[in-house]
Design a protein around this motif. Structure first.
Motif, PDB file in Angstrom:
ATOM      1  N   ARG A  21       0.820  -1.219   0.000  1.00  0.00           N
ATOM      2  CA  ARG A  21       0.000   0.000   0.000  1.00  0.00           C
ATOM      3  C   ARG A  21       0.848   1.260   0.000  1.00  0.00           C
ATOM      4  N   ARG A  22       2.086   1.180   0.489  1.00  0.00           N
ATOM      5  CA  ARG A  22       2.916   2.390   0.543  1.00  0.00           C
ATOM      6  C   ARG A  22       3.409   2.832  -0.840  1.00  0.00           C
ATOM      7  N   THR A  49       2.515   4.316  -3.559  1.00  0.00           N
ATOM      8  CA  THR A  49       1.368   5.115  -3.998  1.00  0.00           C
ATOM      9  C   THR A  49       1.414   5.504  -5.477  1.00  0.00           C
ATOM     10  N   ARG A 103       4.218   8.658  -5.508  1.00  0.00           N
ATOM     11  CA  ARG A 103       3.670   9.850  -6.155  1.00  0.00           C
ATOM     12  C   ARG A 103       4.645  11.016  -6.096  1.00  0.00           C
TER      13      ARG A 103
END
Length: 489
Positions: free
Chosen positions: A466-467, A469, A486
């Motif tokens: 999940r990290r 992004t 990101r």
């Protein structure tokens, strides 16, 4: 299946015994990546340029003039910008200021020489596509080079963005990372632009640790928290995901476009019969595939092309496309019975598939469909002598030329010679209208010939922490390691 489950459980226990890093350390440290493949593919990527591991290490350490971003769109890489002139026959690229691993600046004449070598190698292997339209690559200045084409190719940049078009030499490539061998893995460090500024420390999270391993071990490593990313997943390993009982949110399926089907690769009295090839094609029930593989959204299809692309009309469906599966099977049984009545016993079809539990499942489904029409079969290894061989490729560029070329005579697929002539004429066409007309003829003849049995879109999956992004689904199934967050890096 039980044996596989036990081996995965044992591997999980072993991984846990090895010790896990603390959560805060994993958040700050290098991103650990497992790609499905072999260590040799990472060490010598140009020997197996179509494997997921080879593609990943090439695009990470030896980018081309352009590359694919996280969504699969073309973006600058070694070239910082470009212009297109002469009605699409001239592409002029200005290079970024970057250095070879030995510190020497990369010049346009270096890139031109190496790019011509890559073009020649890919043409010889017939893996990158319509590169024959490239007439020359020349350096105009120290930082500018030109690619001249004999005919316009709107998808040239997509072709140049393929990892196998990497600009590299013996001592290394052009980035965006430099690689260093570590025990059982490769350590990748970002290359800093040559902008004249003082060196600044590289944050640990911008580094990558990449290893190649079989799918079961990659899944185990991810589930144990020892990897943040798994790349290179295909249909053949899909059943392993169900056994691993992963959170659905970490499984990412790419909206990949390309070919996934069976090519007729034998030439014998049975498969030389037009009615037999048509019978085999119409007998397969594609609608069962997504449910059997528990993969929602998988686009099963009976079409060679599912999009118009550069055809002048919509793609042509098979002649039997509107019939029910029961009617198709009845017609197929009749065609096989007629052939048997005239020629004798129906031969056993050898179906070549890659290793993996997904292939066993796929073969079981296809074999049952063929058995219903009186055609026996057996599974063989992907590279063994075969009658039907799986084609599982993501489209290199958006043109009917790519699709038709991948299932044509040049690839030793059972084909209509006239369709091959039309395809060659399309490649040499000097106007868009002429090219589209030839492509339309080639597509119609290819579909009618039934030398390729379409099953669906190619399946490509990843496991993503999940990290990460910046990770995004990609129609090219390419996931640059420098775009996992990101924030820019």
């Amino acid at each position: 299946m039980p044996r596989l489950f036990l081996s995965m459980g044992a591997a999980l226990a072993a991984a846990a015994m090895a010790g896990l890093t603390a959560c805060s350390e994993k958040q700050q440290g290098p991103v650990v990546v497992s790609v499905i493949g072999t260590p040799q593919q990472l060490a010598q990527p140009l020997r197996d340029v179509l494997s997921p591991a080879s593609k990943l290490i090439l695009e990470s350490t030896a980018q081309g003039l352009v590359a694919f971003d996280a969504q699969g769109d073309v973006l600058p890489a070694l070239a910082q910008r470009w212009i297109v002139q002469d009605d699409g026959r001239s592409y002029i690229f200005r290079l970024r200021r970057i250095r070879w691993p030995n510190g020497a600046p990369i010049k346009a004449d270096d890139v031109a020489f190496l790019l011509k070598n890559r073009i020649a190698a890919n043409l010889a292997l017939d893996i990158t596509g319509d590169l024959a339209a490239i007439e020359d690559v020349t350096a105009m200045t120290g930082e500018v080079l030109e690619i001249r084409l004999s005919t316009p190719r709107p998808y040239l940049l997509q072709m140049l963005a393929q990892p196998q078009m990497a600009i590299t030499r013996r001592d290394g490539g052009t980035g965006p990372y430099r690689k260093e061998k570590r025990p059982e893995a490769w350590f990748l460090r970002p290359i800093v632009e040559d902008d004249g500024s003082e060196d600044t420390p590289i944050p640990p999270w911008e580094n990558r640790v990449v290893r190649a391993e079989r799918a079961s071990m990659a899944i185990v490593r991810f589930r144990a928290g020892l990897a943040a990313l798994v790349l290179g997943g295909r249909y053949s390993d899909l059943p392993l995901l169900k056994l691993a009982d992963l959170d659905n949110r970490v499984v990412r399926i790419d909206p990949a476009q390309g070919l996934f089907g069976l090519a007729v690769v034998a030439s014998d009295p049975f498969l030389n019969d037009d009615g037999v090839r048509s019978a085999i094609n119409m007998a397969i029930d594609r609608d069962q595939l997504p449910a059997a593989f528990a993969l929602g959204g998988w686009a099963a299809t009976d079409r060679l092309l599912t999009q118009q692309l550069d055809l002048p009309r919509a793609p042509i469906p098979p002649a039997w496309a509107d019939a029910t599966i029961d009617d198709r099977r009845a017609a197929a049984r009749n065609a096989i019975a007629q052939w048997s009545s005239a020629n004798g016993a129906v031969p056993v079809l050898r179906i070549a598939l890659p290793k993996g539990s997904g292939s066993k499942l796929l073969y079981t489904l296809i074999a049952a469909d063929l058995s219903r029409i009186g055609v026996p079969s057996r599974q063989v290894d992907l590279n063994a002598d075969a009658d039907l061989r799986l084609v599982d490729e993501v489209a290199a560029y958006d043109s009917a030329l790519w699709y038709l070329g991948r299932v044509g005579c040049a690839r030793k697929v059972h084909c209509d010679p006239v369709s091959q002539e039309r395809l060659q004429e399309a490649g040499l066409a000097t106007t868009t209208a002429d090219m589209q007309a030839r492509l339309a003829e080639a597509e119609q003849l290819t579909v009618a010939h039934n030398g390729y049995i379409a099953l669906g879109a190619p399946v490509r999956w990843s496991l993503v922490a999940r990290r990460l992004t910046g990770f995004a689904p990609s129609a090219r199934a390419r996931h640059p390691l420098n775009q996992l967050f990101r924030t820019t890096n």
